[in-house]
Design an enzyme around this catalytic site. Structure first.
Site, PDB file in Angstrom:
ATOM      1  N   THR A  14      -1.943 -10.729  14.112  1.00  0.00           N
ATOM      2  CA  THR A  14      -2.824  -9.877  13.308  1.00  0.00           C
ATOM      3  C   THR A  14      -2.617 -10.130  11.816  1.00  0.00           C
ATOM      4  O   THR A  14      -1.487 -10.221  11.348  1.00  0.00           O
ATOM      5  CB  THR A  14      -2.527  -8.405  13.641  1.00  0.00           C
ATOM      6  N   SER A  70     -10.539  -5.976  14.323  1.00  0.00           N
ATOM      7  CA  SER A  70     -10.566  -4.883  13.352  1.00  0.00           C
ATOM      8  C   SER A  70     -11.739  -5.007  12.381  1.00  0.00           C
ATOM      9  O   SER A  70     -11.615  -4.702  11.212  1.00  0.00           O
ATOM     10  CB  SER A  70      -9.249  -4.858  12.593  1.00  0.00           C
ATOM     11  N   ARG A  92       0.845  -1.201   0.000  1.00  0.00           N
ATOM     12  CA  ARG A  92       0.000   0.000   0.000  1.00  0.00           C
ATOM     13  C   ARG A  92       0.871   1.239   0.000  1.00  0.00           C
ATOM     14  O   ARG A  92       1.739   1.393   0.858  1.00  0.00           O
ATOM     15  CB  ARG A  92      -0.915   0.014   1.226  1.00  0.00           C
ATOM     16  N   ASP A 112     -12.941  -2.703   0.227  1.00  0.00           N
ATOM     17  CA  ASP A 112     -12.885  -3.948  -0.545  1.00  0.00           C
ATOM     18  C   ASP A 112     -13.841  -5.020  -0.029  1.00  0.00           C
ATOM     19  O   ASP A 112     -13.782  -6.168  -0.471  1.00  0.00           O
ATOM     20  CB  ASP A 112     -11.446  -4.483  -0.592  1.00  0.00           C
ATOM     21  N   GLU A 137     -11.197 -11.023  13.668  1.00  0.00           N
ATOM     22  CA  GLU A 137     -10.258 -10.062  14.232  1.00  0.00           C
ATOM     23  C   GLU A 137     -11.058  -8.906  14.822  1.00  0.00           C
ATOM     24  O   GLU A 137     -12.151  -8.589  14.340  1.00  0.00           O
ATOM     25  CB  GLU A 137      -9.330  -9.519  13.147  1.00  0.00           C
ATOM     26  N   ASP A 196     -16.034  -2.071   4.416  1.00  0.00           N
ATOM     27  CA  ASP A 196     -14.883  -1.254   4.008  1.00  0.00           C
ATOM     28  C   ASP A 196     -14.752  -1.242   2.484  1.00  0.00           C
ATOM     29  O   ASP A 196     -15.574  -1.836   1.771  1.00  0.00           O
ATOM     30  CB  ASP A 196     -13.590  -1.705   4.711  1.00  0.00           C
ATOM     31  N   LYS A 222     -11.613 -12.653   5.105  1.00  0.00           N
ATOM     32  CA  LYS A 222     -12.733 -12.193   5.911  1.00  0.00           C
ATOM     33  C   LYS A 222     -13.798 -11.695   4.948  1.00  0.00           C
ATOM     34  O   LYS A 222     -13.497 -11.357   3.806  1.00  0.00           O
ATOM     35  CB  LYS A 222     -12.302 -11.126   6.903  1.00  0.00           C
TER      36      LYS A 222
HETATM   37  C1  VG1 Z   1      -5.158  -3.996   9.956  1.00  0.00           C
HETATM   38  C2  VG1 Z   1      -5.912  -4.766  11.020  1.00  0.00           C
HETATM   39  C3  VG1 Z   1      -5.819  -6.260  10.743  1.00  0.00           C
HETATM   40  C4  VG1 Z   1      -6.340  -6.551   9.337  1.00  0.00           C
HETATM   41  C5  VG1 Z   1      -5.571  -5.721   8.335  1.00  0.00           C
HETATM   42  C6  VG1 Z   1      -6.090  -5.866   6.928  1.00  0.00           C
HETATM   43  O1  VG1 Z   1      -3.784  -4.304  10.015  1.00  0.00           O
HETATM   44  O2  VG1 Z   1      -5.417  -4.468  12.298  1.00  0.00           O
HETATM   45  O3  VG1 Z   1      -6.549  -6.950  11.718  1.00  0.00           O
HETATM   46  O4  VG1 Z   1      -6.206  -7.908   9.023  1.00  0.00           O
HETATM   47  O5  VG1 Z   1      -5.663  -4.330   8.674  1.00  0.00           O
HETATM   48  O6  VG1 Z   1      -7.435  -5.510   6.845  1.00  0.00           O
HETATM   49  P1  VG1 Z   1      -2.724  -3.331  10.730  1.00  0.00           P
HETATM   50  O7  VG1 Z   1      -1.394  -3.949  10.464  1.00  0.00           O
HETATM   51  O8  VG1 Z   1      -2.921  -1.985  10.105  1.00  0.00           O
HETATM   52  O9  VG1 Z   1      -3.100  -3.306  12.171  1.00  0.00           O
HETATM   53  V1  VG1 Z   1      -8.066  -4.905   5.415  1.00  0.00           V
HETATM   54  O10 VG1 Z   1      -9.640  -4.760   5.559  1.00  0.00           O
HETATM   55  O11 VG1 Z   1      -6.989  -3.831   5.030  1.00  0.00           O
HETATM   56  O12 VG1 Z   1      -7.756  -6.062   4.223  1.00  0.00           O
HETATM   57 CO    CO Z   2     -10.514  -4.657   3.699  1.00  0.00          CO
END
Ligand code: VG1
Ligand code: CO
Length: 560
Positions: A354, A375, A23, A287, A373, A285, A386
């Site tokens: 995570t 999140s 990203r 995606d 999770e 979200d 997910k």
């Molecule tokens: C975050 C969340 C994590 C999740 C990841 C991708 O990561 O904490 O639980 O799996 O985003 O989610 P981080 O490293 O920023 O804490 V998503 O919806 O971006 O695919």
């Molecule tokens: Co996502």
């Protein structure tokens, strides 16, 4: 017969995938020469040559700015790298769970997902590229490490510049490239996914419950990829009226918003639910893999509780009646609410770092059926991502099965299992150096074990530190090790503090602080506001970590 061209390029040193893909600010892809091509070539080279030749890949994304251009880049490069077939969503649109579904359905070698998920999109926001393997799940660290290694010494990429596919029309496009057949199948973005949902859930019974109770639904796609899916499922299959879906046109910049379903960025949904006119709300979200569930009058369902409730009520979901439920899993920072349910059922429970990629091996080995999770990610072994819509339909199945509101289901759950109060503080765009310093100081305390045995007080309550470590995970299936996955401070009563840096941001650092504590079912504070219950621990967490002092941030950007 189209020809293949090898284009010389210079390697980049920063194409390291984070928690979920690469990203970066969109400008990084747009202004740095061949930045996108380099990463795509690295992904393609990470697939062993004999597997890559003749392979099938699924390609799609969340509709954000620059996505369609990248789809064309991938088409040209896949053709030149010996891929036999691409399955591409119409207009490039595919949610992350839909990509996982298609990879599995068509036994593809993998898939490339064009999304930065919950990060904002647009020319000055973020773009992302993610690779999923043949099980449909996010590439494990062994694969992302390989991609990164290749990217650091890449000298050229292969492309077939003459191919151009009209991805707006569904259908098959056949080419001859370097003597081999190459096909691009443009498929409906929603069809296969919706068919899968219909096998998992009983749409008729959900529909008749929603209709008989005249339930008002609100599915908020935050202008991400979920709009078309919500339209087809909520309006088309469940027969709800058009007002039940909002922000349902995917926009390249998500309408200027932040497509992150939490109480800050999806505040509009919360405000709407608080009016009491709707019975069930959900936000997704960018995606479509995350979900935030809101009950009538703005009753917030914590993602940790959501996972536990789905686990406890899995019988309400036809898929779980058909396929035996094996065990459950949650990421380490997620509260232990689901652990109590596993114990009640005598099922196995796993804790992972995570990131969804850590659940893949457990699902493939048949160890777990359901995981989540904190999140806002919940899902099952129907795919390897997910799945936001799946979670919403799981909840609607439970409401219709239990004939209760979301709030009643949750409170009933707490009365049976007790309540794991949970909160997460996010400090976004913190100066990287300051955040590093903060984590370093916690790591030092961990090394010294200086806090262990000490008492810590905040807001009139005192806790004793029982354990402090940097979370380390050994995958039970392939024995791979993931280190430094978050600093944990565990108190003698089981309450926890966790600190880690995000791996999904694109600029500066995001500090995440997680706090949770168990309240037993007979406690007077069982239904008290989370902020009140956790106030002493939050004070202690801020004192130990010195977040305000070291980062200059007196309050978080987002509180969950
Ligand atoms: C975050 C969340 C994590 C999740 C990841 C991708 O990561 O904490 O639980 O799996 O985003 O989610 P981080 O490293 O920023 O804490 V998503 O919806 O971006 O695919
Ligand atoms: Co996502």
């Amino acid at each position: 017969n189209m020809s293949i061209v090898s284009v010389p390029t210079s390697a980049y040193a920063d194409q390291k995938p984070g928690t979920s893909g690469l990203r970066k600010n969109t400008q990084v892809y747009l202004t740095q020469k061949h930045y996108t091509e380099n990463f795509i070539q690295s992904i393609l080279l990470s697939i062993d040559e004999n597997e890559r030749k003749g392979s099938t890949l699924v390609v799609g994304g969340d509709g954000r700015y620059y996505m369609k251009d990248v789809v064309q880049i991938i088409i040209k490069m896949a053709a030149a790298n010996g891929v036999a077939k691409l399955v591409v969503g119409q207009n490039g649109i595919l949610s992350t769970p839909a990509v996982s579904c298609l990879i599995r359905k068509y036994s593809a070698t993998g898939g490339i997902i064009l999304t930065a998920s919950h990060n904002p999109g647009g020319p000055n926001a973020d773009f992302g590229i993610k690779y999923n393997t043949s099980n449909g799940g996010p590439a494990p660290s062994s694969v992302t490490d390989k991609i990164f290694t290749i990217s650091k010494s890449l000298e050229s990429f292969q492309t077939c510049p003459d191919i151009e596919v009209d991805i707006s029309s569904i259908g098959s496009n056949a080419f001859k490239v370097g003597g081999s057949d190459f096909t691009v199948d443009v498929v409906c973005s929603v069809k296969d996914y919706v068919e899968m949902m219909k096998e998992i859930f009983d749409f008729e019974s959900i529909k008749s419950y929603v209709t008989s109770k005249n339930l008002k639904l609100c599915f908020d796609s935050l202008h991400g990829v979920m709009g078309p899916y919500a339209d087809k499922i909520v309006c088309g299959e469940l027969g709800a009226d058009a007002s039940s879906i909002v922000h349902s046109i995917p926009l390249e910049d998500f309408g200027g918003g932040h497509p992150d379903p939490n109480l800050t960025y999806a505040k509009a949904l919360m405000d709407k639910m608080k009016k009491g006119e709707h019975d069930f709300g959900v936000a997704f979200d960018g995606d479509g893999d995350r979900n935030m569930i809101i009950g009538k009058n703005g009753f917030f369902v914590s993602p940790c509780d959501s996972l536990a409730v789905i686990a406890a009520n899995h019988e309400a979901i036809p898929y779980f009646r058909k396929h035996k439920v094996s065990g459950f899993a949650r990421s380490m920072p997620t509260s232990a609410a689901v652990d109590h349910v596993a114990k009640g059922f005598g099922m196995e429970m796993f804790e992972t770092p995570t990131g969804w990629k850590f659940f893949g091996n457990l699902m493939d080995a048949g160890k777990i059926s359901l995981c989540g999770e904190e999140s806002f990610g919940t899902g099952s072994d129907h795919i390897r991502e997910k799945d936001g819509m799946w979670a919403a339909l799981a909840w609607l199945s439970i409401l219709s099965h239990r004939k209760m509101s979301a709030e009643e289901v949750i409170i009933d759950h707490w009365k049976k299992y007790g309540r794991n109060c949970f909160t997460r503080y996010d400090y976004e765009q913190v100066d990287s150096e300051a955040a590093g310093k903060m984590m370093k100081s916690l790591e030092q305390m961990t090394e010294d074990q200086s806090l262990v045995g000490s008492t810590q007080s905040g807001a009139g309550k005192t806790y004793t530190v029982q354990l402090m470590d940097n979370y380390r995970y050994t995958d039970p299936i392939d024995k791979s090790i993931a280190e430094k996955q978050g600093i944990r401070i565990i108190f003698s009563d089981g309450s926890r503090l966790v600190f880690r840096l995000s791996g999904t941001g694109s600029s500066g650092a995001t500090v995440r602080m997680y706090v949770d504590s168990y309240v037993s079912s007979d406690d007077a504070t069982l239904e008290a506001p989370v902020a009140d219950v956790l106030c002493p621990l939050v004070e202690i967490a801020l004192k130990i970590s010195q977040i305000p002092e070291l980062t200059g941030r007196t309050s978080p950007t987002v509180i969950t």
